[in-house]
Motif scaffolding. Sequence first.
Motif, mmCIF file in Angstrom:
data_model
loop_
_atom_site.group_PDB
_atom_site.id
_atom_site.type_symbol
_atom_site.label_atom_id
_atom_site.label_comp_id
_atom_site.label_asym_id
_atom_site.label_seq_id
_atom_site.Cartn_x
_atom_site.Cartn_y
_atom_site.Cartn_z
ATOM 1 N N ALA A 242 96.006 47.492 61.866
ATOM 2 C CA ALA A 242 96.950 46.585 60.922
ATOM 3 C C ALA A 242 97.738 48.333 60.686
ATOM 4 O O ALA A 242 99.120 48.331 60.972
ATOM 5 C CB ALA A 242 96.313 47.286 59.541
ATOM 6 N N THR A 243 97.053 49.313 61.215
ATOM 7 C CA THR A 243 98.254 50.587 61.686
ATOM 8 C C THR A 243 98.588 50.665 62.770
ATOM 9 O O THR A 243 99.902 50.445 62.330
ATOM 10 C CB THR A 243 97.130 51.833 61.564
ATOM 11 N N GLN A 244 98.469 49.942 63.729
ATOM 12 C CA GLN A 244 98.869 49.471 65.554
ATOM 13 C C GLN A 244 99.965 48.945 65.103
ATOM 14 O O GLN A 244 100.936 48.652 65.179
ATOM 15 C CB GLN A 244 98.077 48.855 66.308
ATOM 16 N N LYS B 151 103.398 50.543 66.284
ATOM 17 C CA LYS B 151 103.296 49.886 67.278
ATOM 18 C C LYS B 151 105.449 49.871 67.732
ATOM 19 O O LYS B 151 105.795 50.123 69.060
ATOM 20 C CB LYS B 151 103.124 48.790 68.626
ATOM 21 N N ASP B 152 105.837 49.903 66.296
ATOM 22 C CA ASP B 152 107.387 49.787 65.941
ATOM 23 C C ASP B 152 108.273 51.043 66.393
ATOM 24 O O ASP B 152 108.451 51.222 66.064
ATOM 25 C CB ASP B 152 107.858 48.492 65.224
ATOM 26 N N GLY B 153 107.027 51.883 65.701
ATOM 27 C CA GLY B 153 107.812 53.989 65.521
ATOM 28 C C GLY B 153 107.838 53.966 64.446
ATOM 29 O O GLY B 153 108.550 54.845 63.878
ATOM 30 N N PHE B 154 107.314 53.396 63.133
ATOM 31 C CA PHE B 154 107.118 53.220 61.995
ATOM 32 C C PHE B 154 105.536 53.775 61.805
ATOM 33 O O PHE B 154 104.547 53.540 62.587
ATOM 34 C CB PHE B 154 107.865 52.018 61.397
ATOM 35 N N MET C 279 101.940 54.961 52.345
ATOM 36 C CA MET C 279 100.214 54.955 52.196
ATOM 37 C C MET C 279 99.675 55.542 53.432
ATOM 38 O O MET C 279 99.601 53.972 53.821
ATOM 39 C CB MET C 279 99.432 54.464 50.939
ATOM 40 N N LYS C 280 98.797 56.191 53.368
ATOM 41 C CA LYS C 280 97.877 55.986 54.679
ATOM 42 C C LYS C 280 96.488 57.333 55.043
ATOM 43 O O LYS C 280 97.123 58.097 53.627
ATOM 44 C CB LYS C 280 98.487 56.443 56.394
ATOM 45 N N ALA D 162 95.131 41.801 54.713
ATOM 46 C CA ALA D 162 95.624 41.479 55.190
ATOM 47 C C ALA D 162 97.249 42.362 55.465
ATOM 48 O O ALA D 162 97.153 42.427 54.680
ATOM 49 C CB ALA D 162 96.180 39.881 54.790
ATOM 50 N N ALA D 163 97.907 41.954 56.841
ATOM 51 C CA ALA D 163 99.189 42.635 57.062
ATOM 52 C C ALA D 163 99.821 41.666 57.945
ATOM 53 O O ALA D 163 98.999 41.049 58.770
ATOM 54 C CB ALA D 163 99.052 43.864 57.678
#
Length: 499
Positions: free
Chosen positions: A485-487, A491-494, A498-499, A328-329
Amino acid sequence: MIPATNQRPPATILFIFGGSGDLNLRKLTPALYNLFIDKYLSEKFAVVGLGRSKYTDESFRERLLEGVQSFSRRKDDLDDTWKSFSPSISYLQMDADDAGAYPKLSDFVAAKKKEWGEEPNVVFYLAVAPQLVPDIATNLGKLPLCGEKSHVRIVVEKPFGHDLKTAQELNALLGGLFAEEQIYRIDHYLGKETVQNILALRFANSLFEPIWNRRYVEYVQITASETVGLEGRGGYYEGSGALRDMIQNHLLQMLCMVATEAPISFEANEVRNKKVDVLNAIRRIRPEQVNDVAVRGQYGPGEKDGKKIPGYREEEGVKPDSATETFAAVKLYVDNWRWEDVPFYLRTGKSLPEKATVITVQFKPAPYYAFPEEATQDWHSNQLTIGIQPDRDIRLRFQAKRPGQTLAIDPVEMVFSYKDAYSSQEPEAYETLLLDVMTGDATLFMRADQVEAAWKVVTPILEAWENQTPDFPNYAPGSWGPEAATQLIEKDGFHWTMK
Ligand SMILES: NC(=O)C1=CN([C@@H]2O[C@H](COP(=O)(O)OP(=O)(O)OC[C@H]3O[C@@H](n4cnc5c(N)ncnc54)[C@H](OP(=O)(O)O)[C@@H]3O)[C@@H](O)[C@H]2O)C=CC1
Ligand SMILES: O=C1O[C@H](COP(=O)(O)O)[C@@H](O)[C@H](O)[C@H]1O
């Protein structure tokens, strides 16, 4: 908190409902074992594990020894120390639904009282799924020994209730059976040294506080990732999911530590009041916003290090079409003067690439950048990272001029590491919290209103998810969760650190 002097708690009997479960194996018994080594347990101490599984005292001890061998922070000299510690452990096979079995607990207490020649403190630790808690508490409340209020304490694991309504009902039920001082609502992240240290970092220094606000902080992110999958916990987890299991409690509590105003003292209620203020300030998510600010996932089957990993739906105790999320994010806002419009991104999941809990405070970029753009290759700086586990550290990442005749600006890190700074090993969270229960210190435990305020934050998400059929499974084991979750953050530019 562990007292400065090695003050032992009084004679204590600890009953663990869920004694045969994962929590006891992985955390509680290893914690008791370490408290024993450090001489923090009373010499008059007994622990009774309860469950429906079949064990003798001997086979139960053997099982718990495996837990200590795998999960204790100290394993040296295990044979001798375990031989001295293990006789205090026994097992009682009982179904928690069987009201007729509870008097056996009183009989055990009476026998110990006679053996020890004094009235012991009695702690009932409910390490079971939340659905079982009301019946267990009701049955305990009927025992005459629970009338002797000062000697009895009850510890309730998270998640406290299954949702807001059941948490409110449970608070009312417990309040009718026990005095508030007897109720310990546990969130073991609050027992972690690195989590407690967030308040020290913020309020024992003047350095960070002036910039710890919306003017300087761009966003905050908190990740608690786990490599493990379900590990036989289907019975509990299937009725829970990542939002209830981790975000409603551990991650929101860490958010509170980062976002709270300065307490005027470290008295239990003052700290808790300040944290409730944060939870109450979290912007309510409207039903139509849920899909924009919350992402859920469930791992499918896959492979890791050449080994086949079963998907969540293939695990024991899990429905073949389970809609339980293992990831969950969420994106939250804290509506107050300090934090208005600063996003807080929270993320947790099972079967991810790393076991790590990390908080990152990202500061805004320099308002004007006089250096030539081409001098800077890596813009990821201006960041304070708090490593909660397994790396216990604080890292300040900032830009520096690389030595040399060409102008090159690169991020560097200033690191405070627990390992390098302190020679002694710090206690595990459950050591601190179990000792606090035995000595009667509730500072690190949750108050009724705190738990309810945290449920209010996640309720719109739970409700929306209940009414939608998820497209599960949607992430591979060993990945960082679903693409959405990446989006959520990009989408906020951040981006997630950890990825
Ligand atoms: N595991 C962990 O790392 C952590 C767990 N927790 C919390 O601890 C709680 C338990 O989790 P966990 O140990 O992982 O779950 P498990 O599924 O491993 O254990 C559940 C326990 O409940 C017992 N149980 C279930 N039904 C009954 C019944 N009718 N009568 C008696 N006992 C019963 C089971 O015993 P039996 O089958 O023998 O009856 C088992 O011991 C949860 O609230 C969880 O959130 C919190 C922090 C960490
Ligand atoms: O409360 C829980 O926490 C553990 C993770 O705890 P940690 O201290 O190892 O980070 C998690 O595995 C479990 O599902 C959950 O119930």
